[in-house]
Write an enzyme that holds these catalytic residues in place. Structure first.
Site, PDB file in Angstrom:
ATOM      1  N   SER A  85       0.835  -1.203   0.000  1.00  0.00           N
ATOM      2  CA  SER A  85       0.000   0.000   0.000  1.00  0.00           C
ATOM      3  C   SER A  85       0.874   1.260   0.000  1.00  0.00           C
ATOM      4  CB  SER A  85      -0.976  -0.034   1.187  1.00  0.00           C
ATOM      5  OG  SER A  85      -1.901   1.021   1.129  1.00  0.00           O
ATOM      6  N   HIS A 188      -8.277   1.463  -0.810  1.00  0.00           N
ATOM      7  CA  HIS A 188      -8.163   0.544  -1.944  1.00  0.00           C
ATOM      8  C   HIS A 188      -9.525   0.016  -2.400  1.00  0.00           C
ATOM      9  CE1 HIS A 188      -3.865   0.842  -1.626  1.00  0.00           C
ATOM     10  NE2 HIS A 188      -3.962   0.569  -0.332  1.00  0.00           N
TER      11      HIS A 188
END
Length: 300
Positions: A85, A188
């Site tokens: 991430s 996300h």
């Protein structure tokens, strides 16, 4: 083959930077980077409480700065790099795609934009541990959620609205354990789409270099050949699922033998112990770990 990995949001804990400030140059580095991100990184990493560093706009710059500073302190050159991430920004700097200063400038925008997007709708994330992956994914889809992180080693993180997550809790996958995560939004997922535009605008004037070492992408675990492609993927990843399972799959295929997780380490090496059997792992948590890593590498 050595892979160095950088953790994502949620790895931070109150005071985790305190012992590291005794390392020569570490404090000065963080002070200089504080100017770039518009935050007192030293204060947030030493005296701030859990709620303060949970703030997305704070956590993301703090984590990227901590990873890069610990990488510099370690002084070990990897064969492969990957980040989970927001850790992809630290990975970009380690691989030479961006300078540390460029990476920190982007992570400032990323954190602020994602915090702003998260404020539009009440969203969250829930970790799913265990269960049969196909069944877990089917139940996630049934409730309109997104498998925001497919981490491998029997761990998937679902993201969506609080109402969707509540319904998911009432009808969980069989043989799975659900753990609500202390995060500020559904990262996300489609809920982060506005942040993608902000990040793309901030990156428009950058000219990324091609990676100096093998650099893996969260999109599909692929090794990315050009800096331009990696930057494009990194930006789009804000609203798309993280496929850490695929990253570990590529590590296995390419013969990785050792993993070092940068500060604050522990999460990704934990996944590797279950998903990359036989790979030696080292997690940087305290300055003492630096010497332990160096000694471990010399014993190979």
């Amino acid at each position: 083959m050595l892979v160095i990995v950088s953790p994502g949001q949620g790895a931070q804990t109150p005071g985790f930077l305190s012992p590291w400030l005794e390392i020569p140059g570490f404090r000065d580095r963080l002070s200089a980077w504080s100017e770039i991100v518009g935050l007192d990184l030293i204060a947030y990493g030493t005296t701030a409480d859990a709620d303060e560093i949970r703030d997305t706009a704070v956590a993301q710059p703090l984590l990227v700065a901590a990873a890069l500073a610990s990488y510099e302190a370690l002084g070990v050159a990897p064969d492969m790099v990957a980040g989970h991430s927001v850790g992809e920004l630290a990975a970009a700097a380690i691989a030479g795609v961006l300078t540390p200063e460029q990476a920190l400038g982007l992570v400032r925008v990323r954190g602020q934009a994602m915090a702003k997007a998260a404020a539009v709708t009440e969203t969250g994330m829930t970790a799913v541990l265990g269960g049969v992956e196909e069944d877990v994914l089917a139940i996630i889809e049934k409730h309109g959620l997104t498998p925001a992180n497919i981490n491998g080693a029997g761990q998937i993180v679902a993201g969506g609205t609080l109402e969707q997550l509540a319904a998911f809790k009432e009808e969980p996958p069989q043989r799975a354990r659900l753990i609500p995560l202390s995060v500020a939004g559904a990262f996300h997922t489609e809920h982060m789409s506005p942040a993608v535009d902000d990040l793309r605008a901030a990156a428009a004037d950058l000219t990324p270099a091609d990676p100096r070492v093998t650099l893996l992408s969260n999109a599909d675990g692929a090794a990315v050949a050009t800096g331009a492609e990696y930057l494009h993927r990194l930006i789009d990843q804000v609203s798309n699922p993280v496929r850490w399972d695929a990253c570990m799959g590529t590590m296995a295929e390419r013969g990785v033998t050792t993993m070092i997780e940068l500060l604050p380490g522990g999460t990704l090496t934990g996944l590797a112990k279950r998903g990359l059997k036989g790979v030696r792992t080292f997690a940087l948590k305290t300055p003492e770990d630096l010497e332990a890593v160096r000694e471990g590498l010399n014993e190979q």
